[in-house]
Scaffold this motif. Structure first.
Motif: not given
Length: 222
Positions: A30-44
């Motif tokens: 979950k931590e790596r997924v959150r970091a990846a999403l944050q990097k590409i600007g997917v914030d929900g």
């Protein structure tokens, strides 16, 4: 460890002509997924969806069965299952993917990892070798020794493979055995231990409170 990486991108930005992507290896957390999403600007919030541009997977044939919108949790499920296979099972899985009976989607591939006993894999590479295997190892045909020089093993092996629906793969000849194929994963309910998709933690916005007391002139009753 089976190589399994997806190149994920921000779908909203991608549709607008802006490429914002990053590589996400699997199995993941979950931590790596959150970091990846944050990097590409997917914030929900403003951006909620991703698109998978391509895959790099160490098992031949798996990447072409996966789509642009396969869910992160499903990819993690599949990658985790592949890494739970021992070398012999992984070889059989690879041959089964080449065989192609259950290898057209993430759902089928996940179920395939649970059903390797459904298949038989023989160490032969072509029709002639299979013809010899049928006679010498499986002994499905009683062939007098004096007739061997005149017998067409290749034609026999080819005809048998066609009738059985088998496939000559890079790891040998594969065919379905007597064990029934069980559908363990229904394509919807992913076991909790494989669920990793989470949006980045949203930052709380704190609005400073006024230091004015309730007894200030603006709060007094007339």
């Amino acid at each position: 460890m089976v190589e399994f990486t997806a190149n994920v991108a921000n779908l909203g930005k991608y549709n607008a002509g802006v490429l914002t992507d990053t590589a996400l290896p699997f199995p993941t957390t979950k931590e790596r997924v959150r970091a990846a999403l944050q990097k590409i600007g997917v914030d929900g919030l403003r951006y909620e969806e991703i698109i998978i541009l391509d895959y790099s997977i160490g098992v031949k044939g798996v990447a072409r069965a996966l789509g642009e919108f396969t869910h992160i949790d499903e990819l993690n499920y599949l990658a985790s299952r592949l890494n739970e296979l021992d070398p012999e099972e992984l070889m059989k899985f690879t041959a089964a993917v080449e065989h192609g009976e259950y290898a057209s989607s993430a759902e089928e591939l996940i179920n395939l990892t649970y059903n390797l006993d459904h298949y038989e894999l023989y160490p032969v590479q072509n029709a002639e070798e299979y013809g010899l295997w049928l006679v010498d190892e499986l002994m499905v045909l009683q062939l007098p020794e004096q007739a061997r020089d005149y017998f067409d093993f290749e034609a026999y092996g080819e005809a048998t493979a066609i009738n059985e629906g088998g496939t000559f793969t890079s790891h040998g000849y594969m065919l379905a055995g007597p064990e029934p194929f069980q559908k363990v994963y229904d394509g919807q309910h992913i076991p909790e231990q494989y669920q990793v998709f989470q949006y980045p933690v949203r930052q709380k916005i704190t609005v400073p409170r006024s230091h004015r007391s309730r007894d200030s002139p603006r709060h007094k009753r007339p």
